[in-house]
Design an enzyme around this catalytic site. Structure first.
Site, PDB file in Angstrom:
ATOM      1  CG  HIS A 169     -34.215  23.050   6.149  1.00 34.02           C
ATOM      2  ND1 HIS A 169     -35.012  22.024   6.566  1.00 34.02           N
ATOM      3  CD2 HIS A 169     -33.224  23.138   7.085  1.00 34.02           C
ATOM      4  CE1 HIS A 169     -34.537  21.499   7.685  1.00 34.02           C
ATOM      5  NE2 HIS A 169     -33.447  22.166   8.017  1.00 34.02           N
TER       6      HIS A 169
ATOM      7  NE  ARG B 259     -35.831  19.397  13.386  1.00 36.78           N
ATOM      8  CZ  ARG B 259     -34.614  19.724  12.995  1.00 36.78           C
ATOM      9  NH1 ARG B 259     -34.382  20.934  12.482  1.00 36.78           N
ATOM     10  NH2 ARG B 259     -33.608  18.879  13.106  1.00 36.78           N
TER      11      ARG B 259
END
Length: 310
Positions: free
Chosen positions: A273, A225
């Site tokens: 991502h 994250r």
């Protein structure tokens, strides 16, 4: 007949509905899968952020919410979500994450960037990498993803230490926990892999003080994250030469704005991502199994601990 709502962005329907329908049938479930609330009652919600559903109190009969994402930080704070919530632990996602992490750890371990980007006629053979058994790697986060990555790296003979909030045991991996364990994991990490969930206790976990614990020239791989790392502290450590490189797949804002300094930093590799993804063909089977369990009155898989945040 079981009724289930796929509460997700519209693009999910053509991709997910065939796989979910097939998985339900394979599990012996008769399910009416719906893309939008239609005024009727629903037994289950299959959820991904970005759809139109935000008030779960409008669906009072729902027995459980099955998240299609591994991380639940975008939903866990919703006060209307009072029913059981599960997170996605998808075998395909785990495999993909292991491949991404081992690939980039090997890249940094072997110093591949010097040769990939150094096609300029210079014969660079003055630095020979150590064998994996002499390279210290620390993995922060030993859940399904972090544990699998730690085992894979240990299987390649890396000297692996793992850290988690709660004490864990993984064969072949030295497991640490607690504040002292975190400092030890950081202080020995020539390559650091971040696979922690985002919770109030992990935000900015890698601040300037903790980044300074890493060995000189250490590399960071973060497919966990974005907010686990203090961006400014990371850039400062890279600019000073204290850190060697950071491969970042996740960010505070996504897509990462073109003007963000990560793009211009030679010490940062930005990947968009893509470390791993939930794959409908395997994840649908996880949803179906959890629905089968719920209907049978059995314990749900991957039930979220709301106090812990994951």
């Amino acid at each position: 007949m079981i009724r289930a709502l796929l509460a997700a962005p519209a693009r999910y329907w053509p991709e997910w509905s065939p796989h979910l329908t097939h998985a339900f049938a394979a599990a012996g479930l008769e399910v009416d899968l719906v893309a939008e609330p239609d005024g009727g009652d629903f037994d289950y919600v299959i959820y991904a952020p970005g759809g139109t559903l935000s008030d779960f109190s409008t669906l009072p009969g729902v027995k459980a919410v099955f998240s299609l994402w591994a991380g639940v930080e975008k939903i866990i704070g919703n006060p209307t979500l009072t029913m059981p919530l599960t997170r996605m632990v998808d075998p395909g996602l785990v495999e993909g994450m292991v491949e991404f992490v081992t690939g980039h750890v090997l890249r940094h371990h072997l110093g591949m960037d010097a040769h990939i980007h150094g096609q300029d006629g210079v014969w660079r053979n003055d630095v020979v990498p150590p064998l994996a058994r002499n390279r210290k790697v620390s993995v922060l986060g030993l859940g399904q993803l972090g544990g699998a990555c730690a085992r894979a790296l240990a299987g390649l003979n890396f000297d692996v230490v793992g850290w988690s909030r709660r004490a864990k045991e993984i064969p072949g991996v030295a497991c640490l926990s607690g504040d002292d364990g975190l400092e030890e994991a950081l202080a020995r990490a020539e390559i650091l892999v971040l696979l922690l969930p985002l919770t109030p206790s992990t935000g900015n976990l890698l601040d300037a003080k903790r980044l300074a614990l890493l060995p000189q020239g250490a590399c960071i791989v973060n497919p966990g994250r974005g907010p686990l790392i203090d961006d400014d502290a990371l850039l400062a450590a890279l600019a000073s030469g204290a850190l060697g490189h950071a491969t970042l797949d996740v960010f505070r804002q996504e897509p990462l704005p073109p003007e963000h300094p990560f793009w211009a930093s030679k010490g940062v590799t930005v990947t968009p991502h893509i470390a791993s993804a939930t794959r409908p063909e395997t994840a649908a089977q996880v949803v179906a199994e959890n629905m089968r369990r719920a209907e049978a009155g059995a314990l749900l898989l991957h039930l979220v601990d709301r106090a812990a945040g994951y």
